[in-house]
Motif scaffolding. Structure first.
Motif, PDB file in Angstrom:
ATOM      1  N   MET A 138       7.887  -1.501   7.852  1.00 58.13           N
ATOM      2  CA  MET A 138       7.420  -1.871   6.641  1.00 58.13           C
ATOM      3  C   MET A 138       8.180  -3.397   6.261  1.00 58.13           C
ATOM      4  N   SER A 152       5.608   2.544   8.785  1.00 52.15           N
ATOM      5  CA  SER A 152       4.417   3.376   8.258  1.00 52.15           C
ATOM      6  C   SER A 152       4.028   4.400   9.097  1.00 52.15           C
ATOM      7  N   ARG A 189       0.606  -1.175   0.265  1.00 52.30           N
ATOM      8  CA  ARG A 189      -0.435  -0.040   0.060  1.00 52.30           C
ATOM      9  C   ARG A 189       0.742   0.666  -0.049  1.00 52.30           C
ATOM     10  N   ALA A 234       1.195   3.730   2.532  1.00 52.80           N
ATOM     11  CA  ALA A 234       1.074   3.750   4.527  1.00 52.80           C
ATOM     12  C   ALA A 234       2.434   4.180   4.488  1.00 52.80           C
ATOM     13  N   CYS A 235       3.340   4.163   3.961  1.00 50.14           N
ATOM     14  CA  CYS A 235       4.294   4.779   3.860  1.00 50.14           C
ATOM     15  C   CYS A 235       4.934   5.938   4.538  1.00 50.14           C
TER      16      CYS A 235
END
Length: 182
Positions: A149, A143, A117, A120-121
């Motif tokens: 992650m 994240s 995704r 999400a970072c």
């Protein structure tokens, strides 16, 4: 759990005690994985990342996630690591170039694949440090919750030394992306 950027964490009132605990732990356990330091100090891996000594981590905005992943796809065989605390999972191979669809970066490689995704970072970090007494270079992706992650470690040759061409590519990319820091 409140979610803060590494920069906000470093300047918050709670940060002074957390940074002191992290730095004391790193001094006692200098080659520890960041997740282990976080567990011992009651912080997040992102907080540990933000408290690393000067020069060990170049932190960049997560908005560079896809571009950095594209860059790594040019480096040859790497080791992708996911550390959940209970499991440290490693996959070695070339990172495939991804394609974006429906909010994900989709990787369709033979040894490394998956769906990441992209929003999400929060932080991409170029990290240069010793891990368990060995020099390492890695690109780490954090994240919005402060967890890691995954990490991408540079490969090693038959002599267990970092591959010089990958180190050069890592350093050139870090310098290039650093110029784009806000």
């Amino acid at each position: 759990m409140s979610v803060q950027s590494p920069e906000a964490v470093a300047s918050s009132p709670r940060a002074t005690a957390a940074v002191a605990a992290i730095r004391a732990d790193l001094e006692t356990n200098p080659g520890s994985a960041l997740e282990d330091v976080a567990a011992r100090t009651g912080t997040t891996p992102a907080e540990v990342l933000a408290a690393l000594p000067e020069g060990e981590a170049l932190c960049l905005p997560g908005s560079l996630f896809v571009e950095v992943m594209d860059e790594i796809a040019n480096w040859g065989e790497i080791t992708l690591v996911m550390n959940t605390g209970e499991v440290i999972l490693e996959a070695k191979g070339e990172l495939p170039r991804g394609s974006e669809a429906r909010g994900f970066l989709n990787l369709h490689g033979t040894s490394i694949g998956g769906h990441l995704r992209t929003d999400a970072c929060r932080t991409v970090a170029f990290v240069t440090r010793h891990l368990f007494g060995t020099p390492t270079r890695s690109v780490q992706f954090y994240s919005v919750t402060g967890g890691c992650m995954f990490k991408v470690y540079l490969g090693r040759g038959p002599d267990r030394q970092l591959i010089p061409a990958q180190v050069a590519a890592f350093e050139a990319a870090a310098a290039r992306f650093a110029e784009r820091r806000p």
